[in-house]
Design a protein around this motif. Structure first.
Motif, PDB file in Angstrom:
ATOM      1  N   PRO A 149       0.687  -1.214   0.042  1.00 55.75           N
ATOM      2  CA  PRO A 149       0.187   0.118   0.042  1.00 55.75           C
ATOM      3  C   PRO A 149       0.733   1.312   0.206  1.00 55.75           C
ATOM      4  O   PRO A 149       1.737   1.450   0.742  1.00 55.75           O
ATOM      5  CB  PRO A 149      -0.758  -0.174   1.309  1.00 55.75           C
ATOM      6  CG  PRO A 149      -0.798  -1.542   1.527  1.00 55.75           C
ATOM      7  CD  PRO A 149       0.414  -2.267   1.116  1.00 55.75           C
ATOM      8  N   GLY A 150       0.381   2.304  -0.856  1.00 57.75           N
ATOM      9  CA  GLY A 150       1.149   3.586  -0.899  1.00 57.75           C
ATOM     10  C   GLY A 150       2.183   3.466  -1.879  1.00 57.75           C
ATOM     11  O   GLY A 150       2.970   4.593  -2.402  1.00 57.75           O
ATOM     12  N   SER A 151       2.823   2.279  -2.295  1.00 59.42           N
ATOM     13  CA  SER A 151       3.942   2.207  -3.211  1.00 59.42           C
ATOM     14  C   SER A 151       3.687   2.943  -4.574  1.00 59.42           C
ATOM     15  O   SER A 151       4.680   3.343  -5.018  1.00 59.42           O
ATOM     16  CB  SER A 151       4.443   0.731  -3.344  1.00 59.42           C
ATOM     17  OG  SER A 151       3.319  -0.048  -4.090  1.00 59.42           O
ATOM     18  N   GLN A 152       2.460   2.783  -5.151  1.00 60.96           N
ATOM     19  CA  GLN A 152       2.280   3.391  -6.308  1.00 60.96           C
ATOM     20  C   GLN A 152       1.837   5.079  -6.318  1.00 60.96           C
ATOM     21  O   GLN A 152       1.884   5.574  -7.463  1.00 60.96           O
ATOM     22  CB  GLN A 152       1.165   2.815  -7.101  1.00 60.96           C
ATOM     23  CG  GLN A 152       1.361   1.086  -7.248  1.00 60.96           C
ATOM     24  CD  GLN A 152       2.628   0.906  -7.724  1.00 60.96           C
ATOM     25  OE1 GLN A 152       2.633   1.263  -8.918  1.00 60.96           O
ATOM     26  NE2 GLN A 152       3.329   0.204  -7.098  1.00 60.96           N
ATOM     27  N   ALA A 153       2.042   5.513  -5.084  1.00 64.34           N
ATOM     28  CA  ALA A 153       1.929   6.937  -5.041  1.00 64.34           C
ATOM     29  C   ALA A 153       3.310   7.536  -4.933  1.00 64.34           C
ATOM     30  O   ALA A 153       3.251   8.755  -4.715  1.00 64.34           O
ATOM     31  CB  ALA A 153       0.906   7.431  -3.893  1.00 64.34           C
ATOM     32  N   LYS A 154       4.253   6.918  -4.749  1.00 65.47           N
ATOM     33  CA  LYS A 154       5.622   7.439  -4.767  1.00 65.47           C
ATOM     34  C   LYS A 154       6.137   8.185  -5.835  1.00 65.47           C
ATOM     35  O   LYS A 154       5.659   7.620  -6.961  1.00 65.47           O
ATOM     36  CB  LYS A 154       6.557   6.556  -4.195  1.00 65.47           C
ATOM     37  CG  LYS A 154       6.345   5.673  -2.804  1.00 65.47           C
ATOM     38  CD  LYS A 154       7.386   4.554  -2.322  1.00 65.47           C
ATOM     39  CE  LYS A 154       6.938   4.001  -1.096  1.00 65.47           C
ATOM     40  NZ  LYS A 154       8.069   2.986  -0.623  1.00 65.47           N
ATOM     41  N   GLU A 155       6.617   9.135  -5.757  1.00 66.35           N
ATOM     42  CA  GLU A 155       7.382   9.827  -6.844  1.00 66.35           C
ATOM     43  C   GLU A 155       8.204   8.937  -7.761  1.00 66.35           C
ATOM     44  O   GLU A 155       9.007   8.104  -7.518  1.00 66.35           O
ATOM     45  CB  GLU A 155       8.404  10.933  -6.381  1.00 66.35           C
ATOM     46  CG  GLU A 155       8.970  12.038  -7.453  1.00 66.35           C
ATOM     47  CD  GLU A 155       9.939  13.166  -7.131  1.00 66.35           C
ATOM     48  OE1 GLU A 155      10.266  13.843  -7.917  1.00 66.35           O
ATOM     49  OE2 GLU A 155       9.992  13.082  -5.714  1.00 66.35           O
ATOM     50  N   GLY A 156       8.025   9.231  -9.298  1.00 60.10           N
ATOM     51  CA  GLY A 156       8.776   8.342 -10.192  1.00 60.10           C
ATOM     52  C   GLY A 156       7.792   6.928 -10.466  1.00 60.10           C
ATOM     53  O   GLY A 156       8.275   6.200 -11.417  1.00 60.10           O
ATOM     54  N   SER A 157       6.671   6.528  -9.748  1.00 63.35           N
ATOM     55  CA  SER A 157       6.068   5.360 -10.002  1.00 63.35           C
ATOM     56  C   SER A 157       5.118   5.259 -11.123  1.00 63.35           C
ATOM     57  O   SER A 157       4.440   4.363 -11.526  1.00 63.35           O
ATOM     58  CB  SER A 157       5.606   4.657  -8.626  1.00 63.35           C
ATOM     59  OG  SER A 157       4.400   5.972  -8.186  1.00 63.35           O
TER      60      SER A 157
END
Length: 265
Positions: free
Chosen positions: A167-175
């Protein structure tokens, strides 16, 4: 003497030390006991409390829901006759799967009804919904459309699965090609931002219980509607608007009962 009161009751603090001469306390098993005060010695010290009825809505009135369905999930009415949600990890996956199927069903029902209405009224020359997949379009070949859909859907579903597992990994910068601020992932299954939440609804997703409940209720209704549309198309070989018009032309003699009876005979 101990009297057990069912799960539909809870303890609330009040100023009275007893309730109709009975002391109340909650046990570790989640039930409430009413203890008659002892006449041979001083009454034990208990919380000053009263009993207030608290009924949790369930899919079947009077049903005792399984312990792993504690009412915290949106749309949780204790329905799991096969025990599929006993494993916590499986339950998380089933929740996400139901949410995705519900959204697809809502989009599908809306698409079928709108296109069928345009077809029946003669506004647009569209095929009936169950023949749309075999229609050849002029702007692209069937193979091209299939490959494009496969790539786009595969990309979106991969992103969704990664967000579920982390959860939250796809909202990180560059994703997401620098478009993360436009999406603002809220939590797994609930992306946001101006692209996927243009009206700004349920920004505080942790407390958006009412919005989640409305969505899953409408989604479940849409899934049942899709099942009805499938059966209707198989039996009558026409679209839902055609069936509706036929029923309205003679409501007392053209119903689902006569339609099913005619298809069997």
């Amino acid at each position: 003497m101990d009297v057990v009161v069912g799960r539909g009751f809870q303890i609330l603090a009040c100023s009275s030390p007893s309730f109709f001469g009975k002391n109340l306390y909650r046990t570790s098993l989640g039930v409430t006991k009413i203890r008659q005060p002892s006449r041979t010695g001083p009454a034990p010290r208990f919380l000053r409390s009263v009993v207030q009825a608290q009924e949790r809505p369930t899919w079947l009135p009077g049903l005792d829901p399984p312990p792993y369905l504690d009412g915290t999930l949106a749309g949780d009415f204790g329905f799991d006759p096969l025990g599929l949600g006993e494993d916590p990890e499986s339950l998380k996956w089933y929740v996400q799967a139901e949410l995705v199927h519900a959204r697809f069903a809502m989009a599908g029902v809306a698409g079928i009804l709108v296109t069928d209405l345009l077809r029946v009224t003669g506004i647009s020359n569209l095929p009936v919904w169950y023949e749309a997949g075999a229609t050849k379009f002029e702007f692209a070949s069937t193979r091209t459309l299939f490959i494009v859909q496969l790539l786009l859907m595969g990309f979106v579903e991969t992103k969704r699965y990664k967000d579920f597992t982390s959860p939250g990994s796809q909202a990180k910068e560059g994703s997401f090609f620098g478009l993360e601020p436009a999406l603002e992932g809220l939590e797994p299954g609930y992306p946001g931002g101006p692209l996927l939440n243009p009206l700004g609804l349920a920004k505080d997703i942790k407390n958006a219980h009412e919005w989640k409940l409305k969505e899953i209720k409408n989604g479940r209704l849409a899934m049942m509607a899709m099942l009805g549309i499938f059966v209707q198309a198989y039996v009558t070989h026409v679209g839902p608007i055609d069936n509706l018009m036929e029923h309205l032309s003679n409501p007392w003699h053209k119903t689902i009962i006569q339609t099913l009876a005619g298809s069997v005979s």
